[in-house]
Design a protein around this motif. Sequence first.
Motif, mmCIF file in Angstrom:
data_model
loop_
_atom_site.group_PDB
_atom_site.id
_atom_site.type_symbol
_atom_site.label_atom_id
_atom_site.label_comp_id
_atom_site.label_asym_id
_atom_site.label_seq_id
_atom_site.Cartn_x
_atom_site.Cartn_y
_atom_site.Cartn_z
ATOM 1 N N GLY A 3 0.799 -1.216 0.000
ATOM 2 C CA GLY A 3 0.000 0.000 0.000
ATOM 3 C C GLY A 3 0.829 1.261 0.000
ATOM 4 O O GLY A 3 0.329 2.350 0.284
ATOM 5 N N LYS A 4 2.102 1.146 -0.333
ATOM 6 C CA LYS A 4 2.984 2.305 -0.382
ATOM 7 C C LYS A 4 4.108 2.030 -1.371
ATOM 8 O O LYS A 4 4.275 0.923 -1.860
ATOM 9 C CB LYS A 4 3.552 2.621 1.000
ATOM 10 C CG LYS A 4 4.346 1.475 1.615
ATOM 11 C CD LYS A 4 4.799 1.826 3.018
ATOM 12 C CE LYS A 4 5.597 0.682 3.645
ATOM 13 N NZ LYS A 4 6.044 1.009 5.019
ATOM 14 N N GLY A 5 4.896 3.046 -1.637
ATOM 15 C CA GLY A 5 5.944 2.934 -2.649
ATOM 16 C C GLY A 5 5.548 3.764 -3.855
ATOM 17 O O GLY A 5 4.967 4.836 -3.721
ATOM 18 N N ASP A 15 -0.212 11.318 -5.623
ATOM 19 C CA ASP A 15 -1.344 10.423 -5.430
ATOM 20 C C ASP A 15 -0.818 9.014 -5.207
ATOM 21 O O ASP A 15 -0.246 8.410 -6.104
ATOM 22 C CB ASP A 15 -2.255 10.473 -6.673
ATOM 23 C CG ASP A 15 -3.474 9.570 -6.549
ATOM 24 O OD1 ASP A 15 -3.775 9.139 -5.423
ATOM 25 O OD2 ASP A 15 -4.115 9.301 -7.577
ATOM 26 N N GLN A 16 -0.993 8.492 -3.984
ATOM 27 C CA GLN A 16 -0.504 7.150 -3.673
ATOM 28 C C GLN A 16 -1.403 6.126 -4.350
ATOM 29 O O GLN A 16 -2.561 5.952 -4.000
ATOM 30 C CB GLN A 16 -0.494 6.918 -2.164
ATOM 31 C CG GLN A 16 -0.020 5.537 -1.753
ATOM 32 C CD GLN A 16 1.336 5.158 -2.330
ATOM 33 O OE1 GLN A 16 1.427 4.378 -3.291
ATOM 34 N NE2 GLN A 16 2.398 5.713 -1.791
ATOM 35 N N THR A 42 10.842 7.794 -16.438
ATOM 36 C CA THR A 42 9.459 8.054 -16.048
ATOM 37 C C THR A 42 8.864 6.794 -15.437
ATOM 38 O O THR A 42 8.984 5.706 -16.000
ATOM 39 C CB THR A 42 8.620 8.481 -17.261
ATOM 40 O OG1 THR A 42 9.188 9.661 -17.840
ATOM 41 C CG2 THR A 42 7.185 8.776 -16.857
ATOM 42 N N LEU A 43 8.225 6.956 -14.279
ATOM 43 C CA LEU A 43 7.568 5.840 -13.606
ATOM 44 C C LEU A 43 6.062 6.026 -13.660
ATOM 45 O O LEU A 43 5.532 7.010 -13.140
ATOM 46 C CB LEU A 43 8.034 5.742 -12.150
ATOM 47 C CG LEU A 43 7.283 4.732 -11.273
ATOM 48 C CD1 LEU A 43 7.458 3.311 -11.803
ATOM 49 C CD2 LEU A 43 7.752 4.831 -9.822
ATOM 50 N N TRP A 44 5.379 5.063 -14.288
ATOM 51 C CA TRP A 44 3.920 5.024 -14.382
ATOM 52 C C TRP A 44 3.433 3.960 -13.415
ATOM 53 O O TRP A 44 3.941 2.832 -13.398
ATOM 54 C CB TRP A 44 3.545 4.696 -15.817
ATOM 55 C CG TRP A 44 2.085 4.545 -16.149
ATOM 56 C CD1 TRP A 44 1.267 5.473 -16.721
ATOM 57 C CD2 TRP A 44 1.288 3.354 -16.006
ATOM 58 N NE1 TRP A 44 0.003 4.946 -16.929
ATOM 59 C CE2 TRP A 44 -0.002 3.652 -16.494
ATOM 60 C CE3 TRP A 44 1.540 2.073 -15.509
ATOM 61 C CZ2 TRP A 44 -1.035 2.716 -16.500
ATOM 62 C CZ3 TRP A 44 0.513 1.141 -15.503
ATOM 63 C CH2 TRP A 44 -0.752 1.470 -16.000
ATOM 64 N N VAL A 45 2.436 4.306 -12.588
ATOM 65 C CA VAL A 45 1.945 3.400 -11.556
ATOM 66 C C VAL A 45 0.424 3.287 -11.637
ATOM 67 O O VAL A 45 -0.286 4.275 -11.410
ATOM 68 C CB VAL A 45 2.344 3.882 -10.145
ATOM 69 C CG1 VAL A 45 1.780 2.955 -9.074
ATOM 70 C CG2 VAL A 45 3.854 3.981 -10.009
ATOM 71 N N ALA A 87 -1.302 6.126 -13.845
ATOM 72 C CA ALA A 87 -0.855 7.519 -13.885
ATOM 73 C C ALA A 87 0.653 7.601 -13.674
ATOM 74 O O ALA A 87 1.259 6.723 -13.047
ATOM 75 C CB ALA A 87 -1.567 8.355 -12.823
ATOM 76 N N VAL A 88 1.253 8.664 -14.181
ATOM 77 C CA VAL A 88 2.679 8.905 -13.973
ATOM 78 C C VAL A 88 2.899 9.385 -12.546
ATOM 79 O O VAL A 88 2.277 10.346 -12.090
ATOM 80 C CB VAL A 88 3.214 9.952 -14.976
ATOM 81 C CG1 VAL A 88 4.638 10.356 -14.615
ATOM 82 C CG2 VAL A 88 3.167 9.388 -16.395
ATOM 83 N N ALA A 89 3.787 8.700 -11.826
ATOM 84 C CA ALA A 89 4.098 9.061 -10.440
ATOM 85 C C ALA A 89 5.326 9.955 -10.363
ATOM 86 O O ALA A 89 5.358 10.911 -9.591
ATOM 87 C CB ALA A 89 4.318 7.799 -9.608
#
Length: 230
Positions: A142-144, A168-169, A190-193, A196-198
Amino acid sequence: MRESSVRRGLVAVAAAATVLMLGAQKAGDVPSALEADPAGWSDLLAPSGAGLDAWTREPIPGGGDLIESSPWKLDASTGVLSAVAPGADREWLRLDQVLLDFILHVEWRIVPDPAAKAPGGGVYVRNSNDAGKWHRAQLGDGKGGYLVGATYANQVAKPFNLEAEVKDQRVKPAGEWNTYELTCKGRSVTLWVNGAVANQWKGCGVPRGYIGLEVDGGRVEFRNVKLKSL
């Protein structure tokens, strides 16, 4: 009259279902690169391919010793790779290929375990072979969902942590699957999670390197580890 009432009832049910479906999606969600264009991807865990033969276990920090029994297990029937954190000894699983520009798609989840303390791990890009220079997308219960590491700057490894930039977690709790996509182009990562892009970072000092996976707490499963060259 009865038929009209039934029709109105069906319309109302359909409208309610639509509202529920839309409500389950977060505003602004965008599809993953794999969903948007499924052509041109390589499955890095394909049972019909090299499987784990294309990967190497490496200690963290580099130069140390590995535990004798590998914590990494690939289920050929499902394509799911799992690992249990090897206690105090840290290691990562490195793909044996130096990469330039690419998109890395990884789906992962933490297996629920009340006894596991701080379950999690990371997905690596642009690493040096000994992980002295490392760039990690953080996994957690639930985090990261942020980039952290030590990149090359002024001839030394410079630490960075982009957790504060996450607005936005989006990482789900243990038991649920998450999707990360890391796009590497030159100095940009770029990190997409999960829709959405984080993080969008332009300070990577390593233009090429290795990708890899790590579990440093609890048990983590990975699937659909796919790569697309750019």
